[in-house]
Design an enzyme around this catalytic site. Structure first.
Site, PDB file in Angstrom:
ATOM      1  N   CYS A 122      30.671  50.361  31.081  1.00  0.00           N
ATOM      2  CA  CYS A 122      30.231  51.134  32.257  1.00  0.00           C
ATOM      3  C   CYS A 122      29.482  52.407  31.878  1.00  0.00           C
ATOM      4  CB  CYS A 122      31.413  51.451  33.156  1.00  0.00           C
ATOM      5  SG  CYS A 122      32.388  50.008  33.557  1.00  0.00           S
ATOM      6  N   HIS A 255      29.439  57.045  37.705  1.00  0.00           N
ATOM      7  CA  HIS A 255      29.730  55.611  37.708  1.00  0.00           C
ATOM      8  C   HIS A 255      30.681  55.318  38.872  1.00  0.00           C
ATOM      9  CE1 HIS A 255      31.114  51.710  36.735  1.00  0.00           C
ATOM     10  NE2 HIS A 255      32.265  52.091  36.234  1.00  0.00           N
ATOM     11  N   ASN A 286      32.629  47.898  41.704  1.00  0.00           N
ATOM     12  CA  ASN A 286      32.306  48.414  40.370  1.00  0.00           C
ATOM     13  C   ASN A 286      31.377  47.429  39.662  1.00  0.00           C
ATOM     14  OD1 ASN A 286      32.264  49.102  37.651  1.00  0.00           O
ATOM     15  ND2 ASN A 286      34.431  49.622  37.547  1.00  0.00           N
TER      16      ASN A 286
HETATM   17  C1  LIG Z   1      43.447  49.531  39.729  1.00  0.00           C
HETATM   18  C2  LIG Z   1      44.007  50.661  40.567  1.00  0.00           C
HETATM   19  C3  LIG Z   1      43.268  50.742  41.892  1.00  0.00           C
HETATM   20  C4  LIG Z   1      45.482  50.345  40.859  1.00  0.00           C
HETATM   21  O1  LIG Z   1      46.038  51.406  41.581  1.00  0.00           O
HETATM   22  P1  LIG Z   1      47.444  52.015  41.111  1.00  0.00           P
HETATM   23  O2  LIG Z   1      47.759  53.065  42.061  1.00  0.00           O
HETATM   24  O3  LIG Z   1      47.319  52.375  39.664  1.00  0.00           O
HETATM   25  O4  LIG Z   1      48.365  50.748  41.321  1.00  0.00           O
HETATM   26  P2  LIG Z   1      49.610  50.243  40.465  1.00  0.00           P
HETATM   27  O5  LIG Z   1      49.153  49.185  39.532  1.00  0.00           O
HETATM   28  O6  LIG Z   1      50.370  51.411  39.917  1.00  0.00           O
HETATM   29  O7  LIG Z   1      50.475  49.600  41.611  1.00  0.00           O
HETATM   30  C5  LIG Z   1      51.009  50.396  42.666  1.00  0.00           C
HETATM   31  C6  LIG Z   1      51.627  49.482  43.693  1.00  0.00           C
HETATM   32  O8  LIG Z   1      50.592  48.727  44.349  1.00  0.00           O
HETATM   33  C7  LIG Z   1      50.863  47.321  44.208  1.00  0.00           C
HETATM   34  N1  LIG Z   1      49.579  46.639  44.038  1.00  0.00           N
HETATM   35  C8  LIG Z   1      48.891  46.425  42.878  1.00  0.00           C
HETATM   36  N2  LIG Z   1      47.757  45.767  43.154  1.00  0.00           N
HETATM   37  C9  LIG Z   1      47.724  45.586  44.476  1.00  0.00           C
HETATM   38  C10 LIG Z   1      46.800  44.990  45.344  1.00  0.00           C
HETATM   39  N3  LIG Z   1      45.651  44.449  44.906  1.00  0.00           N
HETATM   40  N4  LIG Z   1      47.062  44.996  46.668  1.00  0.00           N
HETATM   41  C11 LIG Z   1      48.194  45.544  47.156  1.00  0.00           C
HETATM   42  N5  LIG Z   1      49.119  46.125  46.376  1.00  0.00           N
HETATM   43  C12 LIG Z   1      48.880  46.143  45.049  1.00  0.00           C
HETATM   44  C13 LIG Z   1      51.730  47.195  42.995  1.00  0.00           C
HETATM   45  O9  LIG Z   1      52.497  46.024  43.060  1.00  0.00           O
HETATM   46  C14 LIG Z   1      52.575  48.441  43.099  1.00  0.00           C
HETATM   47  O10 LIG Z   1      53.590  48.219  44.052  1.00  0.00           O
HETATM   48  P3  LIG Z   1      55.056  48.901  43.898  1.00  0.00           P
HETATM   49  O11 LIG Z   1      54.798  50.400  43.982  1.00  0.00           O
HETATM   50  O12 LIG Z   1      55.803  48.358  45.060  1.00  0.00           O
HETATM   51  O13 LIG Z   1      55.546  48.475  42.554  1.00  0.00           O
HETATM   52  C15 LIG Z   1      43.909  52.016  39.839  1.00  0.00           C
HETATM   53  O14 LIG Z   1      44.802  52.075  38.758  1.00  0.00           O
HETATM   54  C16 LIG Z   1      42.530  52.280  39.342  1.00  0.00           C
HETATM   55  O15 LIG Z   1      41.586  52.308  40.097  1.00  0.00           O
HETATM   56  N6  LIG Z   1      42.388  52.550  38.030  1.00  0.00           N
HETATM   57  C17 LIG Z   1      41.120  52.809  37.434  1.00  0.00           C
HETATM   58  C18 LIG Z   1      40.439  51.528  37.251  1.00  0.00           C
HETATM   59  C19 LIG Z   1      39.013  51.655  36.965  1.00  0.00           C
HETATM   60  O16 LIG Z   1      38.322  52.419  37.583  1.00  0.00           O
HETATM   61  N7  LIG Z   1      38.552  50.856  36.017  1.00  0.00           N
HETATM   62  C20 LIG Z   1      37.209  50.731  35.657  1.00  0.00           C
HETATM   63  C21 LIG Z   1      36.766  51.902  34.883  1.00  0.00           C
HETATM   64  S1  LIG Z   1      35.194  51.557  34.332  1.00  0.00           S
END
Ligand SMILES: CC(C)(COP(=O)(O)OP(=O)(O)OC[C@H]1O[C@@H](n2cnc3c(N)ncnc32)[C@H](O)[C@@H]1OP(=O)(O)O)[C@@H](O)C(=O)NCCC(=O)NCCS
Length: 330
Positions: A122, A255, A286
């Site tokens: 990215c 980004h 993304n």
């Molecule tokens: C991916 C992302 C959106 C996930 O969000 P998060 O807040 O970290 O989510 P988590 O994995 O900690 O999960 C939190 C809760 O949501 C739930 N969950 C995970 N994916 C889910 C989905 N697609 N839909 C609904 N719930 C979801 C999990 O089960 C968890 O539930 P719990 O609290 O009951 O255990 C976030 O981490 C993110 O955007 N990270 C950066 C990623 C990125 O930008 N990558 C590219 C960089 S180039």
């Protein structure tokens, strides 16, 4: 001992034209939720994404790149024969070698020009732009075509609820050429190989343990923390090196990975209200190396960006790698 002659290029470089390609197929969160257990509300609240574009079979890396490049060339007033270097930033050209850039150069009428791919995920567009700026100023090239292109859906596990809703496809391109004034600021860039495992492919291509295509593996929270803290702090250096303050900016075009990462960067920079911030993530998801030029295109279309305005751009992702610089929009 004989002395080697060195080359001399233009004093400064600028972006002369930008182009983009958005795939035809729109996949909204309702459709996404037929593939993974999730909800529109959760996806919007955690990422800001409402819909994304997925490439169809005919919308190949080459097809999308050529289309975006032709638009950039037309806007820059540059023919294929005037391009003397083609850089393609991508992690989804599925042939290990040869690079896709020479084939793109051939289709654009830039046959014979040096052409190569870079793998900076990215951060790819900003890394490519830094190379183009340096090549023009060194005299190695006069007009460089930089393309950021991805078909991330080819390497996304569409049943993985931690990544499937994030990634999308598209292409963006820029023509970089000589300038009388500095219009591309110094790049601030870096990498952290110790964190390579937080965003990577699930397996290598030569892993015999499965017949399945490798897909994206991501530790979302680790990537989130790195981007919203480490990379966010680096954005102030990008301004410092360009000799500007945040008040001098018209636009902030990071980004498009997650709205909350963009918010964290704005807090770090103490972004003034007059600065327009790109939120193309809402409609594009993304698109990795393509996201910054795609976001610029949207800002032009919405009348929120104009030629001559000053923008801070920053890319960050798998590697981990980041790069960013201040630019003047063409
Ligand atoms: C991916 C992302 C959106 C996930 O969000 P998060 O807040 O970290 O989510 P988590 O994995 O900690 O999960 C939190 C809760 O949501 C739930 N969950 C995970 N994916 C889910 C989905 N697609 N839909 C609904 N719930 C979801 C999990 O089960 C968890 O539930 P719990 O609290 O009951 O255990 C976030 O981490 C993110 O955007 N990270 C950066 C990623 C990125 O930008 N990558 C590219 C960089 S180039």
């Amino acid at each position: 001992m004989s002395k080697i002659q060195s080359s001399e290029g233009a004093q400064y470089a600028r972006i002369m034209g930008i182009g983009s390609y958005r795939p035809r197929r729109v996949v909204d969160n309702a459709e996404m939720c037929t593939m993974i257990e999730s909800s529109d509300e959760w996806i919007v609240q955690r990422t800001g994404i409402s819909e994304r574009r997925w490439a169809s079979e005919d919308e190949t890396i080459t097809m999308m790149s050529v289309s975006a490049a032709r638009q950039a060339m037309e806007r820059a007033g540059i023919e294929g024969s005037e391009i003397d270097c083609v850089i393609v930033a991508t992690v989804t050209h599925m042939t290990q070698f040869p690079a896709v850039a020479p084939q793109i150069a051939l289709e654009l009428g830039a046959q014979g020009a040096p052409a190569y791919d870079i793998s900076a995920a990215c951060a790819g567009f900003c890394v490519g732009l830094a190379q183009a700026d340096a090549l023009v100023r060194s005299g190695a090239a006069t007009h460089v075509l930089v393309i950021g292109v991805e078909r991330l859906t080819d390497i996304t596990n569409l049943s993985d609820r931690s990544t499937a809703f994030l990634f999308a496809d598209g292409a963006g391109a820029a023509i970089v050429g000589p300038s009388d004034e500095p219009k591309i600021g110094p790049v601030v860039w870096g990498a952290d190989g110790a964190a390579a495992d937080v965003l990577k492919m699930t397996r290598t291509w030569d892993d015999d343990s499965s017949d399945e295509t490798p897909t994206v593996y991501m530790e979302g929270q680790a990537v989130f923390k790195w981007a919203s803290q480490t990379v966010a702090r680096k954005t102030t250096e990008m301004l410092d090196k360009a000799g500007l303050s945040v008040d001098d900016l018209d636009l902030f075009i990071p980004h498009q990975a997650n709205n909350r990462i963009i918010d964290a960067m704005m807090r770090t920079l103490r972004m003034p209200e007059h600065v327009t911030v790109a939120r193309d993530i809402k409609r594009q998801g993304n698109t990795s190396a393509a996201s910054i030029p795609l976001a610029i295109e949207t800002l032009y279309e919405e009348g929120k960006a104009k030629s001559g305005e000053t923008a801070l751009i920053v890319g960050f992702g798998g590697g981990l790698i980041f790069a960013g610089q201040v630019i003047v929009l063409p």
